[in-house]
Enzyme design. Structure first.
Site, PDB file in Angstrom:
ATOM      1  N   ASN A   9       0.885  -1.240   0.315  1.00 34.78           N
ATOM      2  CA  ASN A   9       0.466   0.220   0.301  1.00 34.78           C
ATOM      3  C   ASN A   9       0.666   0.906  -0.296  1.00 34.78           C
ATOM      4  OD1 ASN A   9      -1.846   1.810   0.490  1.00 34.78           O
ATOM      5  ND2 ASN A   9      -2.581   1.291   2.676  1.00 34.78           N
ATOM      6  N   TRP A  10       1.910   2.024  -1.027  1.00 33.18           N
ATOM      7  CA  TRP A  10       1.573   3.058  -1.324  1.00 33.18           C
ATOM      8  C   TRP A  10       1.735   3.946  -0.976  1.00 33.18           C
ATOM      9  CZ3 TRP A  10       3.838   3.071  -6.967  1.00 33.18           C
ATOM     10  CH2 TRP A  10       4.715   1.897  -7.273  1.00 33.18           C
ATOM     11  N   LYS A  11       0.187   4.084  -0.645  1.00 35.17           N
ATOM     12  CA  LYS A  11      -0.781   6.103   0.107  1.00 35.17           C
ATOM     13  C   LYS A  11      -0.422   6.740  -0.304  1.00 35.17           C
ATOM     14  CE  LYS A  11       0.253   3.544   4.896  1.00 35.17           C
ATOM     15  NZ  LYS A  11       0.125   3.224   6.103  1.00 35.17           N
ATOM     16  N   HIS A  97      -9.523   0.637   5.039  1.00 38.54           N
ATOM     17  CA  HIS A  97      -7.989   0.922   5.801  1.00 38.54           C
ATOM     18  C   HIS A  97      -8.301   2.167   7.184  1.00 38.54           C
ATOM     19  CE1 HIS A  97      -4.219   2.602   6.863  1.00 38.54           C
ATOM     20  NE2 HIS A  97      -3.890   1.313   5.711  1.00 38.54           N
ATOM     21  N   GLU A  99      -6.693   4.711   7.757  1.00 40.69           N
ATOM     22  CA  GLU A  99      -6.599   5.732   7.818  1.00 40.69           C
ATOM     23  C   GLU A  99      -7.978   6.910   6.625  1.00 40.69           C
ATOM     24  OE1 GLU A  99      -2.865   5.518   5.591  1.00 40.69           O
ATOM     25  OE2 GLU A  99      -2.158   4.842   7.521  1.00 40.69           O
ATOM     26  N   GLU A 169      -5.313  -4.999  10.931  1.00 40.83           N
ATOM     27  CA  GLU A 169      -4.166  -4.360  10.633  1.00 40.83           C
ATOM     28  C   GLU A 169      -4.509  -3.184  12.356  1.00 40.83           C
ATOM     29  OE1 GLU A 169      -2.340  -2.742   7.014  1.00 40.83           O
ATOM     30  OE2 GLU A 169      -3.907  -1.758   7.198  1.00 40.83           O
ATOM     31  N   GLY A 175       2.451   2.281  10.481  1.00 40.05           N
ATOM     32  CA  GLY A 175       3.257   2.828  10.609  1.00 40.05           C
ATOM     33  C   GLY A 175       3.644   3.516  12.029  1.00 40.05           C
ATOM     34  N   SER A 215       3.985  -2.201  10.654  1.00 44.85           N
ATOM     35  CA  SER A 215       5.103  -2.001  10.491  1.00 44.85           C
ATOM     36  C   SER A 215       5.421  -3.119  10.541  1.00 44.85           C
ATOM     37  CB  SER A 215       4.944  -1.546  12.002  1.00 44.85           C
ATOM     38  OG  SER A 215       4.822  -0.203  12.455  1.00 44.85           O
ATOM     39  N   GLY A 236       2.948  -0.898   4.071  1.00 46.01           N
ATOM     40  CA  GLY A 236       2.869   0.094   4.291  1.00 46.01           C
ATOM     41  C   GLY A 236       3.992   0.786   3.505  1.00 46.01           C
ATOM     42  N   GLY A 237       4.505   1.601   4.518  1.00 46.10           N
ATOM     43  CA  GLY A 237       6.100   2.076   4.421  1.00 46.10           C
ATOM     44  C   GLY A 237       6.727   1.380   3.592  1.00 46.10           C
TER      45      GLY A 237
HETATM   46  C1  PEP Z   1      -0.986   0.300   5.813  1.00 44.52           C
HETATM   47  O1  PEP Z   1      -1.219   1.033   6.107  1.00 44.52           O
HETATM   48  O2  PEP Z   1      -2.130  -1.119   5.859  1.00 44.52           O
HETATM   49  C2  PEP Z   1      -0.065  -0.720   6.525  1.00 44.52           C
HETATM   50  C3  PEP Z   1       0.218  -1.748   7.086  1.00 44.52           C
HETATM   51  O3  PEP Z   1       1.042   0.621   7.246  1.00 44.52           O
HETATM   52  P1  PEP Z   1       2.416   0.371   8.202  1.00 44.52           P
HETATM   53  O4  PEP Z   1       3.478  -1.049   7.452  1.00 44.52           O
HETATM   54  O5  PEP Z   1       3.295   0.947   7.619  1.00 44.52           O
HETATM   55  O6  PEP Z   1       2.590   0.313   9.056  1.00 44.52           O
END
Ligand code: PEP
Length: 252
Positions: A9-11, A97, A99, A169, A175, A215, A236-237
């Protein structure tokens, strides 16, 4: 055997050229060295979708969007419909998600509408659920996730449900650098699989892919993915760095 999936997930990151470069390098890697264990999915921002679809067309990496509209078409300025997403060549969409739930007030009712639109358009849905830290600390995290799934998904037919992937999640891990322990992840994934078994039967529960997100990185992916009910990750990141993302895929 149920599918393993690692989705990136590049956001809201990467301009068009940066995104194309990242997609190209990941696609080249997996074209030469296919991931036999996990399906790999890239979920860039909307503006990248058509171009990234073109980059991925001769490879084995799949494409997904990060959101879709709750309505099929019409006067909804700024929205992108599920049919439009599908027309780019994308096969997946992330819905729910944290967010989106937090910053855009998307509730379970809206998420169900989005899921229905996505399935109608022929997309597979990566449906996110998870509790915030206060909910875990007060011991209501199972109730929260149960409600998210019951209200967001469980009115779907069994046939529609077979095109759902669930991503657990924990919001406190997204994040933040904090990760659920493998046993915390396993406990919730098993809980989710049991809920699905109660609702749709043992076959649907066993076939359901449940991803962990929060994370996830090369240093912790292997031990989380080793849990029996963890079928891959939503990343994500770490999905923005080619080497880290590939290492996570290879941890499956
Ligand atoms: C996400 O945004 O779905 C996620 C899991 O982010 P991160 O890996 O950065 O915690």
């Amino acid at each position: 055997m149920r599918k393993k999936i690692v989705a990136g997930n590049w956001k809201m990151n990467m301009d068009l050229n940066e995104g194309y470069r990242l997609a190209e390098s990941i696609n080249n890697y997996f074209r030469q060295k296919p991931s036999t264990k996990a399906e790999v999915v890239l979920c860039p921002p909307f503006i990248h979708l058509a171009g990234v679809a073109d980059i991925l067309k001769d490879g084995n990496v799949f494409l997904g969007a990060q959101n879709c509209a709750s309505e099929p078409s019409g006067a909804y300025t700024g929205e992108v419909s599920a049919v439009m997403i599908r027309s780019t060549g994308a096969q997946f969409v992330i819905i729910g998600h944290s967010e989106r739930r937090t910053y855009y007030n998307e509730d379970n009712k809206t998420l169900l509408k989005k899921t229905i639109q996505a399935l109608k358009a022929g997309l597979k849905v990566i449906f996110c659920c998870g509790e915030v830290i206060q909910e875990r600390e007060s011991g209501i995290h199972f109730d929260v996730v149960k409600r998210q799934l019951e209200e967001g998904l469980f009115s779907l037919s069994a046939e529609d449900f077979s095109r759902i992937v669930i991503a657990y999640e924990p919001v406190w891990a997204i994040g933040t650098g904090l990760t659920a322990t493998p046993s915390q992840a396993q406990e919730m994934h098993k809980f989710i699989r049991d809920l699905v078994e109660n609702k749709y039967g043992i076959g649907a529960a066993q076939d359901l892919t449940i991803l962990y997100g929060g994370s996830c990185k090369p240093s912790n992916a292997r031990e989380i993915f080793a849990e029996v009910d963890v079928d891959g990750g939503l990343i994500g990141g770490a999905s923005l760095k080619k080497e880290d993302f590939i290492a996570i895929v290879e941890a499956v």
